[in-house]
Design an enzyme around this catalytic site. Structure first.
Site, PDB file in Angstrom:
ATOM      1  N   ASP A  12      37.468  44.971  69.179  1.00  0.00           N
ATOM      2  CA  ASP A  12      38.593  45.804  69.599  1.00  0.00           C
ATOM      3  C   ASP A  12      38.903  46.781  68.441  1.00  0.00           C
ATOM      4  O   ASP A  12      38.488  46.540  67.297  1.00  0.00           O
ATOM      5  CB  ASP A  12      39.791  44.892  69.881  1.00  0.00           C
ATOM      6  CG  ASP A  12      41.063  45.675  70.120  1.00  0.00           C
ATOM      7  OD1 ASP A  12      41.068  46.561  70.978  1.00  0.00           O
ATOM      8  OD2 ASP A  12      42.067  45.393  69.414  1.00  0.00           O
ATOM      9  N   ILE A  13      39.607  47.848  68.730  1.00  0.00           N
ATOM     10  CA  ILE A  13      39.879  48.842  67.681  1.00  0.00           C
ATOM     11  C   ILE A  13      41.306  48.715  67.134  1.00  0.00           C
ATOM     12  O   ILE A  13      41.508  48.282  65.992  1.00  0.00           O
ATOM     13  CB  ILE A  13      39.619  50.275  68.215  1.00  0.00           C
ATOM     14  CG1 ILE A  13      38.126  50.442  68.543  1.00  0.00           C
ATOM     15  CG2 ILE A  13      40.044  51.324  67.163  1.00  0.00           C
ATOM     16  CD1 ILE A  13      37.758  51.790  69.163  1.00  0.00           C
ATOM     17  N   ASP A  14      42.304  49.066  67.960  1.00  0.00           N
ATOM     18  CA  ASP A  14      43.684  49.128  67.453  1.00  0.00           C
ATOM     19  C   ASP A  14      44.260  47.732  67.227  1.00  0.00           C
ATOM     20  O   ASP A  14      44.256  46.888  68.127  1.00  0.00           O
ATOM     21  CB  ASP A  14      44.567  49.878  68.459  1.00  0.00           C
ATOM     22  CG  ASP A  14      44.125  51.328  68.588  1.00  0.00           C
ATOM     23  OD1 ASP A  14      44.651  52.168  67.854  1.00  0.00           O
ATOM     24  OD2 ASP A  14      43.218  51.599  69.404  1.00  0.00           O
ATOM     25  N   ASP A 185      43.262  41.554  69.284  1.00  0.00           N
ATOM     26  CA  ASP A 185      44.608  41.192  68.815  1.00  0.00           C
ATOM     27  C   ASP A 185      45.652  41.115  69.907  1.00  0.00           C
ATOM     28  O   ASP A 185      46.759  40.640  69.674  1.00  0.00           O
ATOM     29  CB  ASP A 185      45.102  42.232  67.800  1.00  0.00           C
ATOM     30  CG  ASP A 185      45.392  43.567  68.476  1.00  0.00           C
ATOM     31  OD1 ASP A 185      44.459  44.126  69.071  1.00  0.00           O
ATOM     32  OD2 ASP A 185      46.546  44.011  68.424  1.00  0.00           O
TER      33      ASP A 185
HETATM   34 MG    MG Z   1      44.035  45.929  69.988  1.00  0.00          MG
END
Ligand code: MG
Length: 243
Positions: A12-14, A185
């Site tokens: 995942d990125i953010d 997250d």
């Molecule tokens: Mg995220």
């Protein structure tokens, strides 16, 4: 657990690779990160994909190069440069976006396949935004669903699902036959954790503030970046040291 050289890495990125920012376009990509990801991709025979709620074009703005990725929570999917996408959103989502834009403090993000309503600056409007989103889903002639993340409510195609995106990668080379590892997250990552758990892989949840089906935890994006750099060093040593 398979050795790291046999992993397929899904990131995942953010809030995972990057620290969260007040607005999606204010995130910062640390200078060393693209190099670490490129090296990991090479060590893993290409088996690394970014799995994000962002659109593919947004992913490419942050991480240029056109690598394997799932965007818009899996509604967009790219492997070896080939893109597949769900149908673009219809007028009902444009109406949702226009309605939400009249609410003070709500940041409306129009994507090709979804509309994201960010309420970080106006948390008191969360219930109202949620109501608008559910009304849009109920009114739409195509299958949509409401997806909630951290200070964001999104309306996405009903088939957009990070777990499905990861499972799809795992049926294709160079991912197939490897051990999937997914780091995320948010609540929108839970389907991805479930998918890798089912496949006997490793699911890693960043931060400790929500319940998660992930099998492991890591403290923060900083810790994720440090861990990835460590895996990269180990794989580099493996590649150079033992032949
Ligand atoms: Mg995220």
């Amino acid at each position: 657990m398979a050795e790291a050289k046999n992993w397929a890495l899904f990131l995942d990125i953010d809030g995972t690779l990057l620290d969260l920012a007040a607005k999606p376009d204010l995130v910062v990509v640390p200078a060393e990160l693209p190099g670490v990801l490129a090296a990991l991709t090479a060590h893993l025979g290409g088996a690394l994909a970014l799995i994000s709620g962002r659109t593919l074009s947004d992913i490419d703005w942050l991480f240029p190069g056109g690598g394997d990725a799932a965007g818009s929570h899996g509604a967009e999917w790219r492997r070896a440069g080939m893109v597949k996408a769900s149908a673009a959103v219809g007028p009902e989502l444009h109406a949702l976006a226009a309605g939400a834009e009249t609410l003070p403090g709500i940041l409306v993000e129009r994507k090709p396949l979804a509309v994201a309503l960010h309420y970080r600056d106006a948390p008191q409007l969360a219930a109202q935004v949620r109501g608008l989103a559910h009304n849009a889903v109920a009114a739409a002639p195509v299958a949509l669903r409401v997806l909630e993340g951290k200070s964001v409510i999104e309306v996405v195609p009903a088939n957009a699902d990070k777990g499905a995106a990861i499972s799809r990668f795992m049926t294709c080379p160079p991912f197939a036959g490897r051990c999937p590892v997914f780091i995320g997250d948010d609540v929108t990552d839970e389907s991805g954790f479930s998918a890798v758990n089912r496949l006997g892989g490793r699911s890693i949840h960043v931060g400790g503030n929500i319940d998660s089906v992930a099998s492991r935890k890591i403290a923060s994006p900083t810790a994720v970046r440090r861990w990835l750099a460590g895996v990269e060093r180990k794989l580099r040593g493996h590649a150079h040291g033992q032949s």
